[in-house]
Design an enzyme around this catalytic site. Structure first.
Site, short mmCIF file in Angstrom:
data_model
loop_
_atom_site.label_atom_id
_atom_site.label_comp_id
_atom_site.label_asym_id
_atom_site.label_seq_id
_atom_site.Cartn_x
_atom_site.Cartn_y
_atom_site.Cartn_z
N HIS A 66 0.99 -1.44 -0.39
CA HIS A 66 -0.03 -0.03 -0.20
C HIS A 66 0.62 1.04 0.12
CE1 HIS A 66 -3.50 -1.78 2.18
NE2 HIS A 66 -3.31 -2.78 0.75
N GLU A 68 0.96 4.09 1.70
CA GLU A 68 1.33 4.52 3.19
C GLU A 68 2.79 3.21 3.63
OE1 GLU A 68 -1.84 3.36 2.21
OE2 GLU A 68 -2.99 3.80 4.04
N CYS A 96 -6.22 2.00 6.84
CA CYS A 96 -7.14 0.60 6.40
C CYS A 96 -6.03 0.32 7.66
CB CYS A 96 -6.76 -0.31 5.60
SG CYS A 96 -4.77 -1.23 5.45
N CYS A 99 -2.49 -1.00 7.01
CA CYS A 99 -1.63 0.49 7.48
C CYS A 99 -1.06 1.26 8.75
CB CYS A 99 -1.71 1.35 6.61
SG CYS A 99 -1.80 0.74 4.69
#
Length: 169
Positions: A66, A68, A96, A99
């Site tokens: 992701h 992040e 999420c 993360c």
């Protein structure tokens, strides 16, 4: 969203969160261009962008890639430490659980996000992981910075994908 130039350092100081989020939106556009959900992130320490990342789970065949996490990995590498005290992370979509957990372990001082995520967001949309008193590290969270721009980018991406699917024979 057309490509936009990076803000000048003086405008970063003047515009604060919005200017850093604009840089995260540039990263999100890189994800879109790569066929990934357009989410981008930047890590800032002492007013300087030290790392950036964008969504790449499809291209990297990695569910943890992701925006992040990619930005956190780059920042940790740059600083030579898995802890990132005093750092702020700017991301175009509400984080999420995965993360957010990584952000807490990194000991970020602050997380700033743009658009809310009513399906997987854990900064208040589905649940508020950062508000849990039981956790040993507490990060300041700010939401809604350039939310309209980030939301428009996400809606545009998914509209384009739906149109492409409809066009298939």
């Amino acid at each position: 969203m057309p490509d936009s130039p990076l803000p000048e350092p003086a405008s970063l100081e003047r515009d604060g969160d919005a200017a850093y989020m604009a840089l995260a939106l540039v990263e999100a556009r890189k994800a879109w261009d790569a066929g990934e959900v357009p989410v981008g992130a930047v890590v800032v320490k002492d007013g300087e962008v030290i790392a950036a990342g964008f969504n790449q789970p499809i291209g990297r065949h990695d569910p943890t890639a992701h925006a992040e996490v990619n930005a956190l990995r780059a920042a940790a590498e740059k600083l030579g430490n898995y802890r990132l005290p005093g750092c702020e992370l700017y991301v175009t979509l509400e984080p999420c659980a995965m993360c957010s957990g990584a952000m807490m372990h990194a000991r970020l001082a602050r997380v700033v996000y743009a658009a809310t995520d009513p399906k997987t967001g854990v900064c208040g949309s589905v649940l508020d992981l950062f508000a849990r008193e039981e956790l040993n590290h507490h990060t300041e969270v700010v939401g809604g910075v350039l939310a309209d721009e980030a939301g428009a980018m996400l809606r545009g991406f998914f509209a384009e994908r739906r149109a492409a699917r409809k066009a298939l024979p």
